[in-house]
Motif scaffolding. Structure first.
Motif, mmCIF file in Angstrom:
data_model
loop_
_atom_site.group_PDB
_atom_site.id
_atom_site.type_symbol
_atom_site.label_atom_id
_atom_site.label_comp_id
_atom_site.label_asym_id
_atom_site.label_seq_id
_atom_site.Cartn_x
_atom_site.Cartn_y
_atom_site.Cartn_z
ATOM 1 N N SER A 300 56.747 37.455 36.482
ATOM 2 C CA SER A 300 57.924 38.455 36.426
ATOM 3 C C SER A 300 58.768 38.337 37.930
ATOM 4 N N HIS A 301 59.974 39.118 37.750
ATOM 5 C CA HIS A 301 60.931 38.832 39.167
ATOM 6 C C HIS A 301 60.984 40.282 39.565
ATOM 7 N N TYR A 439 52.580 33.937 53.138
ATOM 8 C CA TYR A 439 51.893 33.681 51.749
ATOM 9 C C TYR A 439 50.383 34.117 51.883
ATOM 10 N N ARG A 440 49.795 33.472 52.693
ATOM 11 C CA ARG A 440 48.211 33.346 53.236
ATOM 12 C C ARG A 440 47.919 34.813 53.188
ATOM 13 N N ARG A 441 48.778 35.718 54.160
ATOM 14 C CA ARG A 441 48.342 36.916 54.472
ATOM 15 C C ARG A 441 48.306 37.991 53.285
ATOM 16 N N TYR A 444 52.057 36.980 48.435
ATOM 17 C CA TYR A 444 53.336 36.993 47.886
ATOM 18 C C TYR A 444 54.201 35.847 48.727
ATOM 19 N N PRO A 445 55.210 35.286 48.157
ATOM 20 C CA PRO A 445 55.431 35.818 46.423
ATOM 21 C C PRO A 445 54.740 35.280 45.576
ATOM 22 N N VAL A 446 54.557 35.997 44.558
ATOM 23 C CA VAL A 446 53.617 35.608 43.405
ATOM 24 C C VAL A 446 54.343 34.591 42.567
ATOM 25 N N GLN A 447 55.698 34.408 42.810
ATOM 26 C CA GLN A 447 56.587 33.331 42.129
ATOM 27 C C GLN A 447 56.394 32.045 42.462
ATOM 28 N N ASN A 520 42.564 40.947 44.874
ATOM 29 C CA ASN A 520 43.336 41.744 45.681
ATOM 30 C C ASN A 520 44.492 41.114 46.361
ATOM 31 N N GLN A 521 45.673 41.301 45.468
ATOM 32 C CA GLN A 521 46.707 40.296 46.190
ATOM 33 C C GLN A 521 47.317 40.517 47.594
ATOM 34 N N HIS A 522 47.285 41.844 47.909
ATOM 35 C CA HIS A 522 47.832 42.281 49.095
ATOM 36 C C HIS A 522 46.893 43.303 49.787
#
Length: 526
Positions: A300-301, A439-441, A444-447, A520-522
């Motif tokens: 998604s966006h 991104y590594r931290r 994101y972005p998941v895109q 756990n994405q973020h």
């Protein structure tokens, strides 16, 4: 005349360079008779600034590494670096050259602190301010280096004159603590009523107050990096805010190149002096800017259908399709190159000879403060506005107030961690190292494409982002230590490698501040 001018310029820079490489056996080094002892400190600083910018912002360290890792760019022909096949000669060279830059900054500090030279150097700026500015830029560069390789020589680096030929690798946790302290001490010693440098400073033109604001703003950046692992991170930011940070785009830390040879930006030189046509905008980044969802990977966006006003500033041919990322060189077809912007024929802003490369901006600081304040709406909006205002007009494309306000309103519903991270990513364009850190931290972005996700469909064939080095299914976590270190500084190298995951020199060992898991994405800040 051009060739002679270029030769003379290089000789001038060479005369200012301290021939020091952190991890080289220097026991038999002789004194260089061509390295004069009386070079003015402001000229050493000028040479150091340019050398740092030339190496960090070029078509190798940035173009084939951090800008690719953060998926702003990808290559049009030879995609091996996009797929994490790093050339050892390049890795060795940059590791050595960036330490040479550190040695030059150490030279500025020593010239202004040694009683034998300090009085003479005071003619070129306040001694303490010069020391502080050199320490601040050293910290900025060390952050780039440690977030590229991980644990590296720090406390024993650039100490050949003290007989340290084989510097130990300091743990990254300790390097971060030392960097935060260095920035705190440097900001405290600055006298804002005095100039830092009388000429030579291409970042702040010797403005001591701006150097102080940069120190405190950079401290905020380091604090947000460790926000998942250090419970004191909010204290660091509170201290920085109390001491004075960037207040507007006028305070941005940027290095502006010149249209005059040999002072042009290395991105420009890679295209129009080396006569290459290697890079263009990646399809994932183009889709983000266009507000397009990734239907190939069911992603998604957060503001689908809303086009970013920075799109025609970041790239020419904004209606075209970005280049597929991470596919084999043998799968790249002429039609893919035709469908992507041809930056050689129609250069974008970043290929201007006098492009201003960003070390850190007010907009980035606002996104940091939004996260600091629980992903606050005000700082988020201020960051988006500051970013658009910074980029607007730099290539002749101006974003009007009405267009800006409409866009900010469209992307500001339900501000959360993902939206702050995505807008920060968009703003960090051309600052690939910092975008790669984020991104590594945060995840994101998941895109962005992960390995084995679909890059494109061509002629009915599904082409995926495939890697040439093991990254454990994610974007590259670090660059391997250069092979030269395994022989020139073997004991320290072996000790550092023994602390990596699997006790091997690999691309997937995480930085200490990267505590993401697959579920756990973020991760929450401490």
């Amino acid at each position: 005349m051009y060739i002679m001018k270029k030769i003379l310029y290089k000789l001038l820079i060479l005369s200012m360079v301290v021939g020091a490489v952190s991890c080289q056996d220097m026991e038999s080094v002789n004194t260089d008779p061509n390295n004069p002892a009386g070079v003015p400190s402001n000229m050493v600083m000028a040479g150091a600034e340019k050398k740092i910018m030339d190496y960090v912002y070029d078509n190798w360290f940035s173009g084939r590494q951090s800008l690719v890792y953060s998926q702003y760019w990808c290559q049009r022909n030879y995609t091996e670096e996009d797929r994490y096949q790093i050339r050892e000669s390049v890795n060795n060279n940059y590791f050595n050259q960036l330490y040479t830059c550190q040695a030059n900054l150490t030279k500025v500090i020593k010239l202004n602190s040694d009683p034998a030279t300090a009085l003479a150097m005071a003619k070129y700026g306040n001694n303490k301010n010069q020391i502080a500015a050199a320490k601040i830029l050293k910290t900025w560069l060390y952050q780039v280096m440690t977030d590229t390789w991980g644990s590296i020589p720090y406390t024993e680096a650039s100490k050949l004159d003290e007989g340290i030929y084989y510097p130990k690798y300091d743990d990254q946790t300790e390097i971060y603590k030392a960097m935060i302290k260095e920035l705190t001490d440097a900001a405290a010693m600055i006298d804002v009523k005095e100039k830092a440098f009388l000429g030579g400073d291409r970042i702040f033109d010797g403005d001591a107050l701006k150097w102080k604001k940069f120190a405190n703003s950079l401290k905020c950046r380091l604090a947000i990096h460790v926000s998942k692992v250090d419970p004191n991170w909010k204290n660091y930011i509170a201290e920085a805010l109390a001491n004075g940070v960037f207040e507007s785009n006028k305070d941005n830390a940027v290095y502006t190149y010149s249209k005059t040879a040999p002072e042009q930006c290395n991105f420009y030189r890679g295209y129009f002096e080396d006569m290459r046509n290697d890079f263009t905008i990646s399809r994932p980044f183009m889709d983000i800017l266009k507000g397009q969802t990734d239907t190939l990977n069911a992603k998604s966006h957060p503001w689908a259908g809303v086009q970013d006003p920075r799109l025609p500033i970041y790239t020419t041919s904004p209606d075209s399709i970005g280049m597929p990322l991470g596919i084999p060189s043998s799968s790249v077809e002429s039609g893919m190159r035709t469908a992507a912007p041809n930056w050689k024929k129609n250069p974008p802003l970043c290929l201007n000879a006098d492009f201003s490369v960003p070390l850190m901006t007010y907009a980035e600081l606002q996104f940091i403060l939004s996260e600091y304040n629980g992903f606050s709406v005000k700082e988020y909006k201020d960051g988006v506005r500051a970013s658009i205002e910074y980029w607007s007009g730099l290539n002749g494309t101006t974003v009007g107030d009405a267009q800006m306000n409409t866009y900010i309103a469209a992307v500001s519903n339900n501000v959360n961690a993902e939206k702050v991270a995505l807008q920060k990513y968009i703003d960090l364009y051309m600052n690939g190292t910092e975008a790669w850190v984020e991104y590594r931290r945060t995840g994101y972005p998941v895109q962005l494409l992960k390995p084995n996700e679909i890059s494109c469909i061509s002629g009915g064939e599904t082409l995926k982002f495939t890697t040439l080095s093991e990254t454990k299914g994610d974007l590259i976590s670090r660059v391997k230590y250069p092979t030269n270190e395994s022989t020139l500084n073997k004991e320290a190298f072996d000790a550092a490698v023994s602390k990596l995951q699997d006790k091997t020199n690999n691309y997937y060992s995480k930085m200490f501040w990267d505590v993401r898991t697959s579920t756990n994405q973020h991760p929450a800040n401490k």
